[in-house]
Design an enzyme around this catalytic site. Structure first.
Site, PDB file in Angstrom:
ATOM      1  N   SER A   1      -9.528   1.614   3.308  1.00 23.63           N
ATOM      2  CA  SER A   1      -8.696   2.374   2.409  1.00 23.63           C
ATOM      3  C   SER A   1      -7.678   1.531   1.634  1.00 23.63           C
ATOM      4  CB  SER A   1      -7.945   3.469   3.181  1.00 23.63           C
ATOM      5  OG  SER A   1      -7.061   2.906   4.121  1.00 23.63           O
TER       6      SER A   1
ATOM      7  N   LYS B   1       0.852  -1.185   0.000  1.00 28.77           N
ATOM      8  CA  LYS B   1       0.000   0.000   0.000  1.00 28.77           C
ATOM      9  C   LYS B   1       0.891   1.238   0.000  1.00 28.77           C
ATOM     10  CE  LYS B   1      -3.810   1.940   2.777  1.00 28.77           C
ATOM     11  NZ  LYS B   1      -4.579   1.765   4.034  1.00 28.77           N
TER      12      LYS B   1
ATOM     13  N   SER C   1      -9.491  -0.704   7.590  1.00 35.64           N
ATOM     14  CA  SER C   1      -8.970  -0.491   6.236  1.00 35.64           C
ATOM     15  C   SER C   1      -8.246  -1.681   5.603  1.00 35.64           C
ATOM     16  CB  SER C   1      -8.030   0.718   6.216  1.00 35.64           C
ATOM     17  OG  SER C   1      -8.761   1.908   6.164  1.00 35.64           O
TER      18      SER C   1
END
Lengths: 96, 500
Positions: free
Chosen positions: B155, B80, B179
């Site tokens: 996210s 990420k 997330s």
């Protein structure tokens, strides 16, 4: 209904170093009111005798020895700077 | 035989070790897949193909020479874009860090490198990890491989989507209020949020420091345990990292739940839950009962206050953490500025997106003079009550089982006009985040429309082993984790199927 005045929204924006158009200010005022209204449900709970939790796992202050370690070189760090001069970060004049 | 990119890390490790395949071949198969489908999925912000092929060659050399290798050696991994990677763009999904090249590696990245893994690239995310759909990314919205009209969750939506679409073998995400788990659920992959303090946060760009944790997203529970083994452990660079021994989590991969006590929190099955989600989670619980676990209902009475508590604590911490983006040392600085205050204001106003601004405003308000007691202190007290609910439950049961998300993936644009509606996507994951608990999401079925549903398993702090045992048993007795999305371009039934 949680009330938040346009002046308060501008004051918070100033504290947060953000600037908004009038239209954005109105929009944020509405958003914030709605969210704060939702958040106000916490007032249903009596928490007078409840200790606050700032950390979920028991940690004491963590200290380390005060010694200089050369982790990065200056140029590596300055490489991301929007503006630099003579090995320093450069910013607009701050003292008149 | 399926293409290499479709296999799990533990399957690939056997073949790498026997030298039946090379890491270079594997890495190439992953990039072939990315070239075929990432235009549609849009999971990656940055690809690091040259670096990946070099790392793959190094891994192959280690296997060839009989050097020490680990189950992740030579395995292609995506990170990420909130995790700092040296000499590689690290944007955090934000314009304000749009040109930021990290001068150092996060501790997790150092660990991955020491295991000779292969970094494929950096995945898309909601800006500063604030969001539940990737629609808050400053660059583009990632699509859910199961239905490209829907979002992948967030996210860590990019990290979930690329694993689901076989564009990476394993990925890392970060979880503040759900997330990792929510996108794992929506994309039909396994995603784990470790206990707060298990994994070093050094080099994880801070959102809400008392909540943030890095964790794995994988194709099955075994890969999750393998990856967890690599990233966990004390780090003196993170003063909140727990100085505790880290067990070998693969020893908890036991296909047996006899004697395990499962708690079913009644509050998680009451409000606003999609009937198909409820049905699939209930039948998962029944299966675990048949396999020997006992179940009982438990009450977590403060569940309904978790979102309100979270939306004070997380924005308050974010408003402080994001004060550093001022245009001085890195990232964006706007042109045409009069003085330094003007530079701060213009830089931050141009560099941050609406949701980030909203949270900075909310957090600044909650911490501002005269409001601290009413908001931040109040929320920290309610956080204690939420944690006590869990403490009491774990006196009676080993794990809790709940849905991960109240709904399957929703359509892009469906919730963007209403921030509060978006916040409620995380209603089942925020309570455990506030309590610092470990939690996993594992696939437990598909809706009639073919969208994945996730099962959440929670345990007491530092008891990830119980989670792995229950998750592994469930997985070994079902085939949900073996299902793969049929990636269609534009969801047009007449369009060409691009799945291999």
């Amino acid at each position: 209904m949680s009330e938040i005045t346009p002046e308060e929204v501008e004051h918070i924006a100033d504290l947060a170093r953000l600037e908004f158009s009038q239209q954005e200010l109105d929009q944020f005022q509405g958003n914030l009111e709605r969210i704060l209204d939702y958040i106000s449900k916490l007032n249903q709970l009596d928490t007078d005798d409840v200790p606050p939790t700032s950390h979920v796992i028991p940690i004491r202050n963590v200290t380390k020895t005060d010694e200089v370690i050369q982790r990065y070189n200056r140029q590596q760090i300055l490489a991301n700077a929007p503006s630099q001069e003579k090995g320093y970060f450069e910013v607009p004049k701050i003292i008149e | 035989m399926p293409p290499l990119n479709q296999l799990t890390a533990h399957e690939l490790h056997q073949r790498l070790k026997s030298r039946e395949i090379t890491s270079v071949e594997l890495t190439e198969s992953v990039f072939d897949r990315i070239n075929n489908v990432d235009d549609s999925v849009k999971g990656y912000i940055t690809l690091t193909q040259d670096m990946a092929l070099e790392q793959a060659a190094i891994a192959d050399k280690a296997f060839d020479q009989g050097d020490q290798t680990s189950p992740l050696t030579g395995i292609p991994i995506a990170l990420k874009d909130v995790i700092c990677t040296q000499d590689v763009l690290t944007t955090c999904g934000s314009r304000i860090l749009g040109n930021f090249v990290s001068p150092y590696d996060a501790t997790v990245m150092r660990k991955l490198k020491s295991h000779k893994t292969v970094m494929i690239g950096k995945t898309n995310m909601d800006e500063f990890a604030m969001g539940s759909s990737t629609e808050n990314s400053a660059f583009f919205t990632t699509r859910n491989p199961w239905n490209l009209d829907t979002i992948p969750g967030g996210s860590s939506g990019g990290s979930a989507a690329v694993v689901a679409a076989d564009e990476a073998i394993v990925s890392l995400g970060s979880d503040t209020g759900g997330s990792i788990r929510q996108p794992a659920s929506l994309c039909g992959v396994v995603g784990m949020k470790p206990t707060y303090g298990r994994v070093s946060r050094f080099g994880l760009i801070a959102f809400a420091s008392s909540l943030d944790q890095i964790g794995p997203l994988t194709k099955d529970v075994t890969d999750c345990a393998i990856t967890h083994n690599v990233i966990c452990g004390h780090d003196k660079m993170d003063s909140t990292s727990a100085n505790l021994p880290v067990p070998d989590f693969t020893t908890s991969l036991i296909n047996d739940v006899n004697g395990i006590k499962i708690g079913i929190p009644t509050q998680y099955f009451s409000q606003g839950i999609n009937p198909e989600v409820e049905k699939n989670v209930r039948s998962a619980i029944e299966l675990l009962e048949k396999l020997g676990a006992s179940t009982e209902e438990v009450s977590l009475p403060h569940t309904d206050y978790a979102i309100a508590t979270y939306y004070i604590i997380a924005p308050a911490e974010a408003s402080a953490n994001l004060a550093r983006y001022d245009g001085v040392r890195y990232g964006l600085r706007t042109e045409h500025i009069d003085n330094i205050i003007d530079m701060y204001r213009k830089t931050r106003s141009q560099g941050f997106g609406d949701e980030v601004k909203r949270r900075i405003m909310l957090g600044t308000y909650a911490l501002s003079s005269g409001y601290y007691d009413a908001y931040y202190l109040k929320a920290q007290k309610v956080r204690t009550l939420i944690k006590q609910d869990f403490d009491q439950a774990f006196e009676k049961v080993d794990v809790l089982i709940t849905p991960t998300s109240p709904t399957p993936a929703f359509k892009a644009g469906e919730r963007t006009d209403d921030p509060l509606q978006m916040y409620l996507s995380d209603i089942f994951t925020t309570p455990s985040s506030l309590a610092g608990l470990p939690g996993i999401s594992v696939p437990c079925g598909l809706t009639e429309n073919g969208l994945p549903i996730g099962l959440q398993i929670l345990a007491a702090p530092f008891e990830e082993e119980k989670i792995f045992q229950v998750a592994y048993t469930f997985e070994q007795n079902t085939d949900h984790h073996q299902k793969k999305p049929k990636l269609l371009k534009n969801q047009d039934p007449l369009s060409m199927e691009i799945d291999q």
